[in-house]
Design a protein around this motif. Structure first.
Motif, PDB file in Angstrom:
ATOM      1  N   GLN A  42      81.388 -22.625 -34.725  1.00 41.44           N
ATOM      2  CA  GLN A  42      81.707 -22.013 -33.436  1.00 41.44           C
ATOM      3  C   GLN A  42      82.599 -22.951 -32.637  1.00 41.44           C
ATOM      4  OE1 GLN A  42      80.451 -18.783 -32.634  1.00 41.44           O
ATOM      5  NE2 GLN A  42      80.057 -18.955 -34.823  1.00 41.44           N
ATOM      6  N   GLN A  43      83.764 -22.469 -32.284  1.00 41.60           N
ATOM      7  CA  GLN A  43      84.695 -23.311 -31.548  1.00 41.60           C
ATOM      8  C   GLN A  43      84.276 -23.408 -30.091  1.00 41.60           C
ATOM      9  OE1 GLN A  43      88.122 -20.792 -32.030  1.00 41.60           O
ATOM     10  NE2 GLN A  43      88.898 -21.417 -30.068  1.00 41.60           N
ATOM     11  N   PRO A  44      84.314 -24.606 -29.533  1.00 43.54           N
ATOM     12  CA  PRO A  44      83.867 -24.805 -28.157  1.00 43.54           C
ATOM     13  C   PRO A  44      84.862 -24.331 -27.103  1.00 43.54           C
ATOM     14  CG  PRO A  44      84.538 -26.887 -29.112  1.00 43.54           C
ATOM     15  CD  PRO A  44      84.621 -25.857 -30.210  1.00 43.54           C
ATOM     16  N   GLY A  45      86.144 -24.285 -27.426  1.00 45.57           N
ATOM     17  CA  GLY A  45      87.157 -23.869 -26.457  1.00 45.57           C
ATOM     18  C   GLY A  45      87.997 -22.743 -27.021  1.00 45.57           C
ATOM     19  N   SER A  46      89.136 -22.500 -26.400  1.00 45.53           N
ATOM     20  CA  SER A  46      89.964 -21.393 -26.855  1.00 45.53           C
ATOM     21  C   SER A  46      91.310 -21.844 -27.422  1.00 45.53           C
ATOM     22  CB  SER A  46      90.202 -20.423 -25.699  1.00 45.53           C
ATOM     23  OG  SER A  46      90.888 -21.078 -24.655  1.00 45.53           O
ATOM     24  N   LEU A  47      91.542 -23.122 -27.536  1.00 45.41           N
ATOM     25  CA  LEU A  47      92.862 -23.593 -27.954  1.00 45.41           C
ATOM     26  C   LEU A  47      93.029 -23.725 -29.462  1.00 45.41           C
ATOM     27  CD1 LEU A  47      93.518 -26.307 -25.224  1.00 45.41           C
ATOM     28  CD2 LEU A  47      94.367 -23.958 -25.320  1.00 45.41           C
ATOM     29  N   ASP A  48      91.970 -23.963 -30.189  1.00 41.59           N
ATOM     30  CA  ASP A  48      92.080 -24.230 -31.622  1.00 41.59           C
ATOM     31  C   ASP A  48      91.660 -23.052 -32.494  1.00 41.59           C
ATOM     32  OD1 ASP A  48      93.083 -26.802 -31.398  1.00 41.59           O
ATOM     33  OD2 ASP A  48      91.093 -27.706 -31.278  1.00 41.59           O
ATOM     34  N   CYS A  49      91.718 -21.822 -31.982  1.00 43.68           N
ATOM     35  CA  CYS A  49      91.190 -20.685 -32.738  1.00 43.68           C
ATOM     36  C   CYS A  49      91.895 -20.505 -34.079  1.00 43.68           C
ATOM     37  CB  CYS A  49      91.227 -19.400 -31.922  1.00 43.68           C
ATOM     38  SG  CYS A  49      92.860 -18.947 -31.318  1.00 43.68           S
ATOM     39  N   GLY A  50      93.214 -20.639 -34.107  1.00 51.32           N
ATOM     40  CA  GLY A  50      93.944 -20.498 -35.370  1.00 51.32           C
ATOM     41  C   GLY A  50      93.560 -21.573 -36.367  1.00 51.32           C
ATOM     42  N   TYR A  51      93.379 -22.788 -35.878  1.00 54.02           N
ATOM     43  CA  TYR A  51      92.977 -23.871 -36.762  1.00 54.02           C
ATOM     44  C   TYR A  51      91.556 -23.665 -37.273  1.00 54.02           C
ATOM     45  CZ  TYR A  51      97.200 -26.215 -35.234  1.00 54.02           C
ATOM     46  OH  TYR A  51      98.504 -26.527 -34.970  1.00 54.02           O
ATOM     47  N   TYR A  52      90.684 -23.079 -36.459  1.00 61.21           N
ATOM     48  CA  TYR A  52      89.330 -22.787 -36.907  1.00 61.21           C
ATOM     49  C   TYR A  52      89.351 -21.759 -38.022  1.00 61.21           C
ATOM     50  CZ  TYR A  52      86.108 -25.444 -34.035  1.00 61.21           C
ATOM     51  OH  TYR A  52      85.365 -26.453 -33.513  1.00 61.21           O
ATOM     52  N   VAL A  53      90.184 -20.740 -37.883  1.00 62.94           N
ATOM     53  CA  VAL A  53      90.292 -19.718 -38.929  1.00 62.94           C
ATOM     54  C   VAL A  53      90.823 -20.348 -40.213  1.00 62.94           C
ATOM     55  CG1 VAL A  53      91.502 -17.616 -39.626  1.00 62.94           C
ATOM     56  CG2 VAL A  53      90.558 -17.804 -37.321  1.00 62.94           C
ATOM     57  N   MET A  54      91.881 -21.166 -40.096  1.00 61.73           N
ATOM     58  CA  MET A  54      92.439 -21.811 -41.283  1.00 61.73           C
ATOM     59  C   MET A  54      91.437 -22.763 -41.926  1.00 61.73           C
ATOM     60  SD  MET A  54      96.466 -22.443 -40.511  1.00 61.73           S
ATOM     61  CE  MET A  54      96.314 -23.163 -38.881  1.00 61.73           C
ATOM     62  N   ARG A  55      90.677 -23.487 -41.116  1.00 62.95           N
ATOM     63  CA  ARG A  55      89.685 -24.414 -41.663  1.00 62.95           C
ATOM     64  C   ARG A  55      88.582 -23.651 -42.379  1.00 62.95           C
ATOM     65  NH1 ARG A  55      88.947 -29.870 -43.043  1.00 62.95           N
ATOM     66  NH2 ARG A  55      86.991 -29.633 -44.120  1.00 62.95           N
ATOM     67  N   PHE A  56      88.168 -22.523 -41.812  1.00 62.37           N
ATOM     68  CA  PHE A  56      87.129 -21.717 -42.442  1.00 62.37           C
ATOM     69  C   PHE A  56      87.632 -21.172 -43.779  1.00 62.37           C
ATOM     70  CE2 PHE A  56      84.446 -17.742 -42.586  1.00 62.37           C
ATOM     71  CZ  PHE A  56      83.253 -18.404 -42.824  1.00 62.37           C
ATOM     72  N   MET A  57      88.880 -20.698 -43.834  1.00 63.65           N
ATOM     73  CA  MET A  57      89.444 -20.211 -45.101  1.00 63.65           C
ATOM     74  C   MET A  57      89.529 -21.353 -46.119  1.00 63.65           C
ATOM     75  SD  MET A  57      92.327 -17.406 -43.990  1.00 63.65           S
ATOM     76  CE  MET A  57      93.408 -18.594 -43.247  1.00 63.65           C
ATOM     77  N   TYR A  58      89.939 -22.520 -45.652  1.00 66.22           N
ATOM     78  CA  TYR A  58      90.001 -23.695 -46.530  1.00 66.22           C
ATOM     79  C   TYR A  58      88.623 -24.016 -47.103  1.00 66.22           C
ATOM     80  CZ  TYR A  58      90.542 -28.588 -47.894  1.00 66.22           C
ATOM     81  OH  TYR A  58      90.533 -29.767 -48.587  1.00 66.22           O
TER      82      TYR A  58
END
Length: 104
Positions: A42-58
């Protein structure tokens, strides 16, 4: 537009698609889909959402490709560390630097 929650909209459409797929294969009745909600960081803020998605796919590709227990493998809810997010940023930057031709 679906007036229900997004989860219910997706659930209904996926079940409908699964039933249609089974009928196309000649099966009039099939087993119902069993939904197991996947957990993710769960991302704590709203700035890294794309990176969270990419990290989850990775993580899915690198760590869970041969998963036998999705409930256990997808149970993380803690945020990714800065190091984990930076790793994705580094992969992405390296890819662009080595594979994309820039117009000068």
């Amino acid at each position: 537009m679906c007036k229900q929650s997004i989860y219910n909209c997706i659930f209904y459409r996926m079940c409908s698609a699964f039933r249609s797929y089974k009928r196309l294969g000649g099966q009039s009745k099939g087993t119902k889909l069993t939904w197991i909600p996947a957990q993710c960081a769960q991302q704590p803020g709203s700035l890294d959402c794309g990176y969270y998605v990419m990290r989850f796919m990775y993580d899915i590709i690198m760590n869970h490709g041969n998963s036998q227990d999705l409930t256990k493998d997808f149970s993380r809810t803690l945020p990714y560390s800065a190091e984990e997010i930076n790793e994705v940023k580094d992969f992405w930057a390296d890819y662009f630097m080595n594979n994309v031709e820039f117009l000068a």
